[in-house]
Design a protein around this motif. Structure first.
Motif, mmCIF file in Angstrom:
data_model
loop_
_atom_site.group_PDB
_atom_site.id
_atom_site.type_symbol
_atom_site.label_atom_id
_atom_site.label_comp_id
_atom_site.label_asym_id
_atom_site.label_seq_id
_atom_site.Cartn_x
_atom_site.Cartn_y
_atom_site.Cartn_z
ATOM 1 N N MET A 1 52.844 49.127 49.755
ATOM 2 C CA MET A 1 51.571 48.640 49.211
ATOM 3 C C MET A 1 51.144 47.609 48.664
ATOM 4 S SD MET A 1 50.839 46.745 52.180
ATOM 5 C CE MET A 1 49.578 45.614 52.643
ATOM 6 N N TRP A 2 50.809 48.922 47.560
ATOM 7 C CA TRP A 2 49.925 48.565 46.170
ATOM 8 C C TRP A 2 50.330 48.048 45.798
ATOM 9 C CZ3 TRP A 2 50.685 50.382 41.524
ATOM 10 C CH2 TRP A 2 51.933 51.475 41.696
ATOM 11 N N LYS A 3 52.060 48.403 45.020
ATOM 12 C CA LYS A 3 53.015 47.773 44.894
ATOM 13 C C LYS A 3 53.301 47.010 45.286
ATOM 14 C CE LYS A 3 55.262 51.787 44.261
ATOM 15 N NZ LYS A 3 56.984 52.958 44.455
ATOM 16 N N MET A 4 53.082 45.886 45.679
ATOM 17 C CA MET A 4 53.125 44.476 46.135
ATOM 18 C C MET A 4 51.976 43.801 45.862
ATOM 19 S SD MET A 4 54.953 44.811 50.134
ATOM 20 C CE MET A 4 53.381 43.060 50.715
ATOM 21 N N LEU A 5 50.496 44.093 45.878
ATOM 22 C CA LEU A 5 49.103 43.916 45.804
ATOM 23 C C LEU A 5 49.763 43.534 43.989
ATOM 24 C CD1 LEU A 5 46.233 42.441 45.854
ATOM 25 C CD2 LEU A 5 45.862 45.289 46.091
ATOM 26 N N VAL A 6 49.647 44.440 43.263
ATOM 27 C CA VAL A 6 50.087 44.325 41.984
ATOM 28 C C VAL A 6 50.776 43.520 41.262
ATOM 29 C CG1 VAL A 6 50.868 45.765 39.863
ATOM 30 C CG2 VAL A 6 49.555 47.149 41.721
ATOM 31 N N GLY A 7 52.181 43.422 42.211
ATOM 32 C CA GLY A 7 53.624 42.437 41.676
ATOM 33 C C GLY A 7 52.173 41.118 41.638
ATOM 34 N N PHE A 8 52.039 41.033 42.834
ATOM 35 C CA PHE A 8 51.631 38.986 43.274
ATOM 36 C C PHE A 8 49.841 39.157 42.305
ATOM 37 C CE2 PHE A 8 48.084 37.080 44.915
ATOM 38 C CZ PHE A 8 48.247 35.575 45.290
ATOM 39 N N VAL A 9 48.980 40.100 41.559
ATOM 40 C CA VAL A 9 48.354 39.761 40.247
ATOM 41 C C VAL A 9 49.028 39.516 39.276
ATOM 42 C CG1 VAL A 9 46.608 40.752 39.020
ATOM 43 C CG2 VAL A 9 46.622 41.001 42.261
ATOM 44 N N VAL A 10 50.027 40.083 39.202
ATOM 45 C CA VAL A 10 51.061 40.218 37.555
ATOM 46 C C VAL A 10 51.204 38.740 37.959
ATOM 47 C CG1 VAL A 10 53.048 40.893 36.321
ATOM 48 C CG2 VAL A 10 50.840 42.123 37.470
#
Length: 63
Positions: free
Chosen positions: A1-10
Motif C-alpha cells: 500500500m505504501w508503494k502505491m502512495l509513493v508511486g502516486f507522489v512521484v
C-alpha cells in the motif's frame, strides 16, 4: 500500500514538473471570485436572446 502512495507522489511531481517546464500557464489558485478574475462570457442579455431575434441581428452585422 505504501508503494502505491509513493508511486502516486512521484507521478504527481513529474506531472507538475513537466507542466511547469512547458509554460502551460498553470494557476493552482482555484476559482477566482474577485476583480482580478477574467471573464470572457457574453452578457446575459445577448446569451438569452431567442434564436429568431439573434439570426436577423447576425445577418445585419455581416452586411
Amino acid at each position: 500500500m505504501w508503494k502505491m502512495l509513493v508511486g502516486f507522489v512521484v507521478f504527481a511531481a513529474i506531472v507538475v514538473l513537466v507542466l511547469s517546464k512547458t509554460d502551460a500557464n498553470i494557476d493552482m489558485g482555484g476559482e477566482k471570485h474577485g476583480i482580478d478574475a477574467t471573464h470572457t462570457e457574453e452578457p446575459a442579455s445577448a446569451a438569452s436572446a431567442p434564436a429568431s431575434e439573434a439570426a436577423p441581428a447576425a445577418s445585419a452585422a455581416s452586411n
